[in-house]
Design a protein around this motif. Structure first.
Motif, mmCIF file in Angstrom:
data_model
loop_
_atom_site.group_PDB
_atom_site.id
_atom_site.type_symbol
_atom_site.label_atom_id
_atom_site.label_comp_id
_atom_site.label_asym_id
_atom_site.label_seq_id
_atom_site.Cartn_x
_atom_site.Cartn_y
_atom_site.Cartn_z
ATOM 1 N N ASN A 1 0.390 3.991 -2.886
ATOM 2 C CA ASN A 1 0.165 5.321 -2.861
ATOM 3 C C ASN A 1 1.466 6.155 -2.911
ATOM 4 O O ASN A 1 1.073 7.353 -4.059
ATOM 5 C CB ASN A 1 -0.068 5.048 -1.266
ATOM 6 C CG ASN A 1 -1.186 6.470 -1.535
ATOM 7 O OD1 ASN A 1 -2.318 6.475 -1.145
ATOM 8 N ND2 ASN A 1 -0.635 7.302 -0.335
ATOM 9 N N ALA A 2 2.414 5.796 -2.526
ATOM 10 C CA ALA A 2 3.627 6.641 -3.412
ATOM 11 C C ALA A 2 3.234 6.991 -5.010
ATOM 12 O O ALA A 2 3.822 8.271 -5.695
ATOM 13 C CB ALA A 2 4.744 6.427 -3.359
ATOM 14 N N ALA A 3 3.418 5.774 -5.497
ATOM 15 C CA ALA A 3 3.228 5.941 -7.421
ATOM 16 C C ALA A 3 1.975 7.021 -7.407
ATOM 17 O O ALA A 3 2.065 7.385 -8.846
ATOM 18 C CB ALA A 3 2.807 3.906 -8.422
ATOM 19 N N ASN B 1 0.581 -1.133 0.185
ATOM 20 C CA ASN B 1 0.160 0.137 0.101
ATOM 21 C C ASN B 1 0.315 1.048 0.610
ATOM 22 O O ASN B 1 0.221 2.670 -0.003
ATOM 23 C CB ASN B 1 -1.290 -0.065 1.136
ATOM 24 C CG ASN B 1 -1.987 -1.017 0.902
ATOM 25 O OD1 ASN B 1 -2.654 -0.844 -0.338
ATOM 26 N ND2 ASN B 1 -2.534 -1.434 1.436
ATOM 27 N N ASN B 2 1.728 1.382 0.970
ATOM 28 C CA ASN B 2 2.724 2.210 0.874
ATOM 29 C C ASN B 2 3.092 2.599 -0.709
ATOM 30 O O ASN B 2 3.208 3.667 -1.122
ATOM 31 C CB ASN B 2 3.938 2.041 0.964
ATOM 32 C CG ASN B 2 3.693 3.377 2.639
ATOM 33 O OD1 ASN B 2 3.047 3.853 2.753
ATOM 34 N ND2 ASN B 2 3.415 2.101 4.116
ATOM 35 N N ALA C 1 12.026 5.448 -8.555
ATOM 36 C CA ALA C 1 10.994 6.735 -8.418
ATOM 37 C C ALA C 1 10.723 6.690 -7.281
ATOM 38 O O ALA C 1 10.222 7.240 -6.068
ATOM 39 C CB ALA C 1 10.569 7.121 -9.628
ATOM 40 N N VAL C 2 9.728 5.880 -6.744
ATOM 41 C CA VAL C 2 8.872 5.315 -5.526
ATOM 42 C C VAL C 2 9.516 4.771 -4.730
ATOM 43 O O VAL C 2 9.012 5.693 -3.195
ATOM 44 C CB VAL C 2 7.797 4.292 -5.687
ATOM 45 C CG1 VAL C 2 7.503 3.319 -4.412
ATOM 46 C CG2 VAL C 2 6.428 4.324 -6.883
ATOM 47 N N LYS C 3 10.927 4.001 -5.039
ATOM 48 C CA LYS C 3 11.687 4.281 -3.288
ATOM 49 C C LYS C 3 12.328 4.962 -3.093
ATOM 50 O O LYS C 3 11.956 5.382 -1.800
ATOM 51 C CB LYS C 3 12.886 3.898 -4.275
ATOM 52 C CG LYS C 3 13.747 2.773 -2.710
ATOM 53 C CD LYS C 3 15.007 2.045 -3.106
ATOM 54 C CE LYS C 3 15.607 1.654 -2.727
ATOM 55 N NZ LYS C 3 17.167 0.629 -3.043
ATOM 56 N N ARG D 1 9.089 -8.285 -4.421
ATOM 57 C CA ARG D 1 9.613 -6.905 -5.209
ATOM 58 C C ARG D 1 9.151 -5.540 -4.343
ATOM 59 O O ARG D 1 10.049 -5.230 -3.673
ATOM 60 C CB ARG D 1 10.032 -6.840 -6.139
ATOM 61 C CG ARG D 1 11.082 -5.853 -6.813
ATOM 62 C CD ARG D 1 10.654 -5.785 -8.468
ATOM 63 N NE ARG D 1 11.998 -4.406 -8.396
ATOM 64 C CZ ARG D 1 12.339 -3.909 -10.355
ATOM 65 N NH1 ARG D 1 11.594 -3.897 -10.517
ATOM 66 N NH2 ARG D 1 13.363 -2.732 -9.992
ATOM 67 N N ARG D 2 8.360 -5.807 -4.549
ATOM 68 C CA ARG D 2 7.633 -4.840 -3.050
ATOM 69 C C ARG D 2 7.848 -5.030 -2.068
ATOM 70 O O ARG D 2 8.209 -4.022 -1.531
ATOM 71 C CB ARG D 2 6.038 -4.544 -3.581
ATOM 72 C CG ARG D 2 5.803 -4.193 -4.902
ATOM 73 C CD ARG D 2 4.026 -3.986 -5.506
ATOM 74 N NE ARG D 2 4.137 -3.290 -6.432
ATOM 75 C CZ ARG D 2 2.624 -2.585 -6.783
ATOM 76 N NH1 ARG D 2 2.232 -1.889 -5.476
ATOM 77 N NH2 ARG D 2 2.923 -1.793 -7.486
ATOM 78 N N VAL D 3 7.784 -6.177 -1.483
ATOM 79 C CA VAL D 3 8.459 -6.197 0.183
ATOM 80 C C VAL D 3 9.930 -6.128 -0.101
ATOM 81 O O VAL D 3 10.454 -5.075 1.249
ATOM 82 C CB VAL D 3 8.131 -7.587 0.321
ATOM 83 C CG1 VAL D 3 8.901 -8.333 1.941
ATOM 84 C CG2 VAL D 3 6.469 -7.414 0.546
ATOM 85 N N GLN D 4 10.483 -5.625 -0.921
ATOM 86 C CA GLN D 4 11.973 -6.097 -0.366
ATOM 87 C C GLN D 4 12.732 -4.360 -0.669
ATOM 88 O O GLN D 4 13.012 -4.001 -0.019
ATOM 89 C CB GLN D 4 12.518 -6.757 -1.754
ATOM 90 C CG GLN D 4 14.324 -6.472 -2.099
ATOM 91 C CD GLN D 4 15.151 -6.967 -3.397
ATOM 92 O OE1 GLN D 4 14.425 -8.094 -3.542
ATOM 93 N NE2 GLN D 4 15.821 -6.318 -3.432
ATOM 94 N N VAL D 5 11.639 -3.590 -1.856
ATOM 95 C CA VAL D 5 11.979 -2.312 -1.375
ATOM 96 C C VAL D 5 11.673 -2.016 -0.652
ATOM 97 O O VAL D 5 12.488 -0.190 -0.213
ATOM 98 C CB VAL D 5 11.253 -1.341 -2.944
ATOM 99 C CG1 VAL D 5 10.825 0.045 -3.059
ATOM 100 C CG2 VAL D 5 11.984 -2.031 -3.873
ATOM 101 N N TRP D 6 10.609 -2.447 0.330
ATOM 102 C CA TRP D 6 9.291 -1.810 1.276
ATOM 103 C C TRP D 6 10.581 -1.559 2.743
ATOM 104 O O TRP D 6 11.369 -1.043 2.903
ATOM 105 C CB TRP D 6 8.090 -2.053 1.757
ATOM 106 C CG TRP D 6 7.989 -1.534 2.495
ATOM 107 C CD1 TRP D 6 7.626 -2.523 3.951
ATOM 108 C CD2 TRP D 6 7.559 -0.366 3.003
ATOM 109 N NE1 TRP D 6 7.384 -0.848 5.109
ATOM 110 C CE2 TRP D 6 7.016 0.323 4.638
ATOM 111 C CE3 TRP D 6 7.576 1.239 2.405
ATOM 112 C CZ2 TRP D 6 6.948 1.190 4.975
ATOM 113 C CZ3 TRP D 6 7.269 2.291 3.058
ATOM 114 C CH2 TRP D 6 7.498 2.038 4.481
ATOM 115 N N ASN D 7 11.039 -2.587 2.739
ATOM 116 C CA ASN D 7 12.499 -2.806 3.427
ATOM 117 C C ASN D 7 13.527 -2.115 2.977
ATOM 118 O O ASN D 7 14.292 -2.060 4.028
ATOM 119 C CB ASN D 7 12.904 -4.627 3.798
ATOM 120 C CG ASN D 7 11.889 -5.784 3.781
ATOM 121 O OD1 ASN D 7 10.755 -4.611 4.945
ATOM 122 N ND2 ASN D 7 12.126 -6.980 3.812
#
Length: 337
Positions: free
Chosen positions: A176-178, A172-173, A196-198, A325-331
Motif C-alpha cells: 500500500n505504501a508503494a 499489505n503495508n 522509500a517505502v520503509k 525481506r518484506r517481513v524484515q523491513v516491516w519489523n
C-alpha cells in the motif's frame, strides 16, 4: 470511488446442496480463515446435509496464518483461505495439495473471470478455488470529514495525528505504501524502492493510535479510541462499524488500493478429503456467495456483487519479489523510534 456500506437484512439460504453425500457425524472440516467465511447461514445447512462438522479458527493476518501452518506442518487444519499472491510461498514449503475438481462440480458456477486463475494453478493442477474478492480500502468518519477523504495521504497528515489506525501486516503495508508513493510495480521493489517505502511507513508512526491485527480488533479499537481514519482490512469492517451505529464511509482513494482474491486451499494435513471437497462445493452455491456478499460486503465469485463497483481502481495482489525481506523491513518499521 466510494461505497457506503449499511446493514443488510439476512435472508434465508434456499435450495439444496449439489453435493449431498452423507458423512459420519464425527467427520470435520477444520477451517483456518479470515472472518466472514464460516457464518451460520451457510455452515448449518452444510452440516445438516452432509453430516460433516465445520470447525472454524480465525486469523488476524497472513503472517500469522503462514507461521501457524509452518509450525504444525499443516497438520492442524484442512482448509485455509489464502489470496492469490501466496501460493508460491505455501507450495515451496509443501503445505498445500491440489483439489480433485471432479468432486467440486459447482466450479461450473464460477463467473468467467474466476474460471481460470493462473496464480492458483501449479503444474497444471488446481491448488486454490476462488471464493471471495475485495479490497483493503480506507475508512473515514463522516462527521470528522464532511467533505470526504480522497487520498491516502490523510494517514500522514499531522492534522490527523492520534486519529489513525493501521493494519499490522507486512506485505499489505509495504504494497500500500508503494501505491501511495506511485511506484511502478508495488510487488517488485528495488533496493531504492524499499528504502522509500520503509521511510514512508516510519514517517506514519507518529500519527498512529496503534496497529491492529484482525477484523474485530480493528473495529474494537475504533470503538475505544479517537479514531476517525483506518487503513482497513476490507469491506467487512465497514459493515461491522455500520452495524454498531458509526457513520463511516469505505473508500478507495485516488491513488488506488490493494485488491485481493481469496481462495480455499487444501492443507497437506487434510484429514477428511470428502468433507473438504463437499464444503468447497457448497461454497460455490450461488446462494452461499450471495449471502456472504449481503452479510459481509465481500464480492463473491459466483454472482455479480451489488454495490462493489470499484474493481477498476484496485491493484490486484500478485506474488512479491522477496516476502522474507518484506517481513524484515516491516519489523524494522515497527521497531523504529
Amino acid at each position: 470511488m466510494t461505497m457506503h456500506l449499511s446493514t443488510t437484512a439476512v435472508f434465508a439460504l434456499a435450495g439444496s446442496l449439489a453435493l449431498g453425500a452423507q458423512a459420519a457425524s464425527a467427520q470435520q472440516v477444520r477451517l483456518f480463515s479470515f472472518e466472514g467465511y464460516a457464518e451460520p447461514e451457510w455452515v448449518e445447512p452444510f452440516e445438516e446435509a452432509t453430516g460433516c462438522e465445520v470447525e472454524a479458527t480465525y486469523t488476524g493476518s497472513v503472517d500469522e496464518m503462514f507461521a501457524r501452518m509452518v509450525g504444525s506442518d499443516g497438520a492442524d487444519f484442512d482448509l485455509i483461505s489464502i489470496d492469490t499472491s501466496l501460493f508460491g510461498r505455501y507450495h515451496e514449503q509443501g503445505l498445500i495439495v491440489p483439489f480433485d475438481l471432479d468432486k467440486i462440480p459447482n466450479t461450473a458456477n464460477l463467473l468467467p473471470a474466476f474460471q481460470t486463475v493462473d496464480e492458483a494453478m501449479i503444474d497444471g493442477e488446481t491448488y486454490g478455488v476462488p471464493i471471495a474478492w475485495g479490497s483493503l480500502g480506507l475508512i473515514y468518519d463522516t462527521e470528522a470529514f464532511p467533505d470526504g477523504v480522497s487520498s491516502w495521504e490523510a494517514l500522514w497528515d499531522p492534522a490527523n495525528a492520534g486519529h489513525v489506525l493501521a493494519l499490522d501486516d507486512a506485505n499489505n503495508n509495504i504494497t500500500n505504501a508503494a501505491i501511495v508513493l506511485g511506484l511502478d510495480d508495488p510487488f517488485n521493489l528495488s533496493d531504492e524502492d524499499f528504502e522509500a517505502v520503509k521511510q514512508k511507513l516510519i514517517d506514519q508512526r507518529q500519527f498512529l493510535i496503534s496497529y491492529y491485527a484482525g477484523f474485530e480488533e480493528g473495529v474494537n479499537m475504533w470503538e475505544n479510541s479517537d479514531a476517525t481514519l483506518m487503513f482497513s482490512m476490507g469491506e467487512f469492517q465497514a459493515v461491522d462499524l455500520n452495524e454498531r451505529g458509526y457513520e463511516i464511509v469505505y473508500t478507495i482513494p485516488e491513488e488506488g488500493g490493494i485488491g485481493w482474491l481469496d481462495t480455499w486451499a487444501m492443507s497437506k494435513g487434510v484429514q477428511d478429503s470428502e468433507c473438504v471437497h463437499a464444503w468447497v462445493n457448497h461454497y460455490l452455491e450461488n446462494e452461499t456467495g450471495e449471502t456472504m456478499t449481503e452479510l459481509k460486503g465481500y464480492g463473491n465469485t459466483t454472482s455479480e456483487s451489488v454495490g462493489l463497483d470499484y474493481a477498476d481502481s484496485l491493484v490486484w495482489l500478485r506474488p512479491v519479489e522477496d516476502f522474507d525481506r518484506r517481513v524484515q523491513v516491516w519489523n524494522e518499521v515497527k521497531a523504529a523510534q
